[in-house]
Design a protein around this motif. Sequence first.
Motif, short mmCIF file in Angstrom:
data_model
loop_
_atom_site.label_atom_id
_atom_site.label_comp_id
_atom_site.label_asym_id
_atom_site.label_seq_id
_atom_site.Cartn_x
_atom_site.Cartn_y
_atom_site.Cartn_z
N UNK A 20 0.16 10.15 -7.51
CA UNK A 20 0.78 9.77 -6.23
C UNK A 20 -0.22 8.99 -5.40
N UNK A 21 -0.50 7.79 -5.90
CA UNK A 21 -1.57 6.95 -5.33
C UNK A 21 -1.32 6.59 -3.87
N UNK A 22 -0.06 6.32 -3.51
CA UNK A 22 0.22 5.88 -2.14
C UNK A 22 -0.20 6.93 -1.12
N UNK A 23 0.07 8.19 -1.42
CA UNK A 23 -0.33 9.26 -0.50
C UNK A 23 -1.85 9.41 -0.47
N UNK A 24 -2.47 9.35 -1.63
CA UNK A 24 -3.92 9.53 -1.72
C UNK A 24 -4.65 8.44 -0.95
N UNK A 25 -4.20 7.20 -1.08
CA UNK A 25 -4.85 6.10 -0.36
C UNK A 25 -4.83 6.34 1.14
N UNK A 26 -3.69 6.77 1.66
CA UNK A 26 -3.58 6.95 3.11
C UNK A 26 -4.44 8.12 3.60
N UNK A 27 -4.53 9.15 2.80
CA UNK A 27 -5.46 10.23 3.13
C UNK A 27 -6.90 9.72 3.18
N UNK A 28 -7.25 8.87 2.22
CA UNK A 28 -8.60 8.31 2.19
C UNK A 28 -8.86 7.41 3.39
N UNK A 29 -7.90 6.55 3.72
CA UNK A 29 -8.09 5.65 4.86
C UNK A 29 -8.33 6.41 6.15
#
Length: 563
Positions: A392-401
């Motif tokens: 679930x890359x889209x969620x992970x990216x936003x958590x990282x940002x």
Amino acid sequence: MSNELKTPFEKGNLNQTTTWAECIAWYEDLARRFPNVLRFEKVGVSDAGVPIHAGVVSSDGVFDRETIKRSGRPVFFNNNGIHPGEPEGVDACMALVRDFCLQPERLAALGKTVFLFVPLYNVDGSLNRADTSRVNQDGPEQFGFRGNSRHLDLNRDFVKCDTLTAQVFNQLFTAWDPDVMVDTHTSNGADYSYTMTLIHTQPDKLGGALGEFLRGEMLPALYADMEQRGWPTCPYVNPVKDSPDHGIADFLETARFSTGYAALHHTIGFMPETHMLKPFKDRYASMRALVESALAFTVRHAERIQGLRRAAREEGRKRAEWPVRWKMDEANPDSFRFKGYEAKYKKSVLGEYTRLWYDRSSPWEREIAWYNRFPVDVSVSAPRAYVVPQQWREAIERLQWNGVRMERVEADRMEEVGYYHIVSVASRPNAYEGHMFHEEVVLEKRRGQVLLRAGDYIVPLDQDKARYAVETLEPLAHDSFFRWGFFNSVLEKKEAYSDYVFEDHAEELLRAEPALAEKFAAWKAANPALLANQEAVLDFIFANCERYREPEWRRYPVFMIEK
């Protein structure tokens, strides 16, 4: 002041707003002239490939973000032009930054506080200039458009981050971690005497001592100061019926909006909304006054604000429950002394109906109901950590940002977890900002064994960014990733059946699975009209039988590691 240091607004007839090209060139020139006061640089690009800039004003010439944050200096953030058709903040910020450069006493008054600003956020929309998109607005003569190059409203994009622009903002905001933010706007709506109205982070939603400080100290001080500055201010005029006469309500700015997004980081946010029907020069002057007032308060009370933010984060590390939804208390309004115009009704000349109009020759001033309490409506038990599978890359990216601390699973392992079964979802009937937004979600909490794979992400809640993680990963939160459709594929069952074959097999399943037979009997009793519908009957048996169960179907794919 030399003419070249005047802004386009000041050079014109006080009914002009800067273009993007003029704005950026002007700041770049100012930064060259005053390198010890202003640093101005590109921080990203928009979806249309247009550069996005940010600036920093510092009283002692220190601009390095790491140095500033390491020394604990307060940060005040002024965001402008998210809706380029509402541009008074863009022009007011230019003049304020210029005055920091030219007036030593104004610069010195900042003390340790750093003034961070985005001069014009929606750069795509700012290039789409005309004088027609703001139907009811009094000036300026030309202005930009609300949507960006993908026809998205950036003030709905702070969580879903469909745009490169919002992704840049998330990372800029997280890196600087401002203590107070002012995001400048112009309002539509009712007619009244005020030029300036104010949306603020809803104090109950901000929560705790920080929310009480905003409600009990900061807001009263801002209203009093704006009155002294000659710009009486009222809460954003959000009528509970058709006019302010019946009362107004706080705007519950959820995380899709700038101030709601700021609250995920325990930042106090303001969204000043000048009144569309007032002349542009007055909207400009009142906006500058509001930014200066909020900045002055922040400078005076920075240590207190920072301490309350630290306490909120520390409390978040230990919470047993997290609120994720709030609802207006309709039974217990406060009151506000409001200056309005009499609301009247008359027959329309366009059609067979009665229309509202405001009689400016009949002003009034009286107490009106102000619905400004939003108690918690839904809360959830806090797990020790969430698990976000790596796919679930889209969620992970936003958590990282957003600076959320995550740990990678080192090796495959089975884990007993809590998870949600999605019972039902009801979405908006039409697309909303590029998504079929899920308005109503019904969940059932379950437990079970799942395989955690090497590389999956564990999100512990013993961290400063716990609130962001909870309000994006809990499906019932106002603006969770699930509501924006990030996990929609789990709502689809992947296998099907042929009815003429499955009809006979369904009888076998009902004999082999007593729990299924019990469920089916209850379903038949509750839905007698559907018994004549073969598809409905077989769909129920297929969906509820254990033999052909798809574990991932309707299982929300973010898991919970309990305490």
